[in-house]
Design an enzyme around this catalytic site. Structure first.
Site, PDB file in Angstrom:
ATOM      1  N   THR A   7       0.827  -1.217   0.000  1.00 34.43           N
ATOM      2  CA  THR A   7       0.000   0.000   0.000  1.00 34.43           C
ATOM      3  C   THR A   7       0.857   1.260   0.000  1.00 34.43           C
ATOM      4  O   THR A   7       0.455   2.294  -0.543  1.00 34.43           O
ATOM      5  CB  THR A   7      -0.930  -0.018   1.227  1.00 34.43           C
ATOM      6  OG1 THR A   7      -1.837  -1.092   1.065  1.00 34.43           O
ATOM      7  CG2 THR A   7      -1.711   1.273   1.377  1.00 34.43           C
ATOM      8  N   SER A  33       1.430  -7.490  -0.738  1.00 35.30           N
ATOM      9  CA  SER A  33       2.097  -8.498   0.100  1.00 35.30           C
ATOM     10  C   SER A  33       1.180  -9.636   0.519  1.00 35.30           C
ATOM     11  O   SER A  33       1.654 -10.639   1.049  1.00 35.30           O
ATOM     12  CB  SER A  33       2.754  -7.851   1.317  1.00 35.30           C
ATOM     13  OG  SER A  33       1.820  -7.596   2.338  1.00 35.30           O
ATOM     14  N   THR A  83       1.606  -4.187   4.334  1.00 33.95           N
ATOM     15  CA  THR A  83       1.400  -4.472   5.757  1.00 33.95           C
ATOM     16  C   THR A  83       0.896  -5.894   6.019  1.00 33.95           C
ATOM     17  O   THR A  83       1.074  -6.422   7.109  1.00 33.95           O
ATOM     18  CB  THR A  83       0.377  -3.481   6.370  1.00 33.95           C
ATOM     19  OG1 THR A  83      -0.867  -3.604   5.676  1.00 33.95           O
ATOM     20  CG2 THR A  83       0.871  -2.049   6.323  1.00 33.95           C
ATOM     21  N   ASP A  84       0.256  -6.507   4.999  1.00 30.91           N
ATOM     22  CA  ASP A  84      -0.460  -7.764   5.269  1.00 30.91           C
ATOM     23  C   ASP A  84       0.439  -8.897   5.757  1.00 30.91           C
ATOM     24  O   ASP A  84       0.054  -9.662   6.647  1.00 30.91           O
ATOM     25  CB  ASP A  84      -1.225  -8.214   4.018  1.00 30.91           C
ATOM     26  CG  ASP A  84      -2.438  -7.331   3.747  1.00 30.91           C
ATOM     27  OD1 ASP A  84      -2.834  -6.563   4.637  1.00 30.91           O
ATOM     28  OD2 ASP A  84      -2.990  -7.416   2.626  1.00 30.91           O
TER      29      ASP A  84
END
Ligand code: ASP
Length: 359
Positions: free
Chosen positions: A43, A90, A123-124
């Site tokens: 992101t 990710s 971030t995932d």
């Protein structure tokens, strides 16, 4: 969903140059640290068609040069060596990309001209990549991951400040020897402890129970505790071995043994179970896992709770069933450690429990 053409008003930079302090200054003043910024997507490199859209965007479409160009203050902190390693969301992270990334970081850090590395990431799965690097990077130079919850095109995008703070941490002498770090929303976390805890908030990462290592703000870096368990140079893990097949299952009300039996039939080497509470497992699934363990599949008990630790022989008779306890690692990090341990040749629950108690 917006694609590459989204209306970002950020300038492109020449890909072959370092972003640096004025060259004429370099003779007169001590050189700033040289930090490699490796972009992988996420992101932080996301774009939407409109600045108020912070959920329907495409991740990983803004290049590393553009990410750097919107943060002119970087040139007062470090000389930046940018590299685009990948451009992925990710959620789609693959182990082959982990291998590429870790090998590239090891190569860069072996170079006397590179003082540290920053990785921009989604971030995932950031907590998985960070822990993987924490266990396989062979250097005590700083490696700092960062990310963003809002795309680069958003009002109040959090990526630029997170990037500046990550470079600030990577350039700081106190960050050396702390293992892989995550700089996010002014906090500095250890890769071992950090987890994503919010689907939307800019304060999306926490280190449950134990708290952040320190903080970064306006160029100041302060560590308030240090990392105790071995990492980086002090592990036996090396990147590059074939990844063993390890999967995760979850225990919940009414769960059957079907998923475990299917994984065993598919030939997995290990199963991590995200158990309830203290890693407790529904009787149906526990029987399937006990059967799997008796066939040589490594079974690791973690918890789906999100904080705390799983006590050996607490919620299950690990000694009798041949299970391993994940301790304070969440299921996703436990899977990373189990894959590395199996790739390094570890076998059997006794040896693997020692690995989990160590790292
Ligand atoms: N799906 C995105 C990713 O992990 C989410 C983010 O970066 O915040 O790449």
């Amino acid at each position: 969903m917006a694609a590459r053409g989204a209306s970002l008003t950020i300038a492109a930079m020449n890909t072959s140059t370092f972003s640096s302090a004025t060259p004429s200054d370099e003779d007169a003043t001590p050189q700033l640290p040289r930090i490699a910024v490796l972009a992988t997507g996420g992101t932080i490199a996301g774009a939407a068609a409109d600045a108020t859209n912070t959920s329907g965007y495409q991740a990983g479409v803004v290049g590393v040069e553009q990410l750097l160009a919107v943060v002119p203050a970087l040139s007062t902190v470090a000389r930046i060596a940018p590299e685009q390693i990948a451009s992925v969301d990710s959620k789609d992270m693959e182990m082959s990309l982990w291998t590429t990334l870790a090998q590239r970081i090891n190569t860069l850090l072996a170079d006397d001209d590179i003082d540290g590395v920053v990785v921009t990431h989604g971030t995932d799965t950031l907590e998985e990549t960070a822990y993987l690097l924490h266990l396989t990077i062979k250097s005590d130079k700083p490696v700092v991951l960062t990310a963003a919850m809002r795309p680069a095109s958003a009002l109040s995008a959090d990526g630029p400040l997170n990037l500046l703070n990550a470079v600030t941490v990577a350039a700081h002498a106190d960050s050396r020897g702390q293992g892989v770090l995550v700089a996010f929303n002014n906090k500095i976390h250890s890769a071992r402890d950090v987890v994503k805890t919010s689907t939307y908030a800019v304060d999306a990462f926490q280190s449950p129970d134990i708290g952040a290592l320190g903080w970064v703000q306006d160029g100041r870096v302060e560590f308030q505790r240090s990392v105790v368990r071995p990492h980086t140079l002090a592990t036996e893990f090396v990147i590059g071995a074939k990844w063993p097949h390890v999967e995760i299952v979850v225990s919940y009300a009414g769960v059957s043994r079907i998923a475990v039996d299917a994984l065993v039939a598919a030939g997995v080497r290990g199963i991590v179970v995200a158990g309830t509470g203290n890693g407790s497992i529904h009787a149906s699934m526990q029987q399937a896992l006990a059967d799997a363990a008796s066939q040589g599949v490594v079974v690791v008990r973690a918890s789906r709770v999100g904080s705390g630790h799983v006590m050996r022989n607490g919620a299950a008779a690990d000694d009798a069933l041949g299970f391993v306890s994940a301790g304070s690692l969440n299921p996703y990090k436990a899977r990373v450690l189990l894959m590395l341990a199996l790739a390094a040749g570890a076998t059997g629950p006794v040896m693997l429990q020692k690995t989990f108690d160590t790292y």
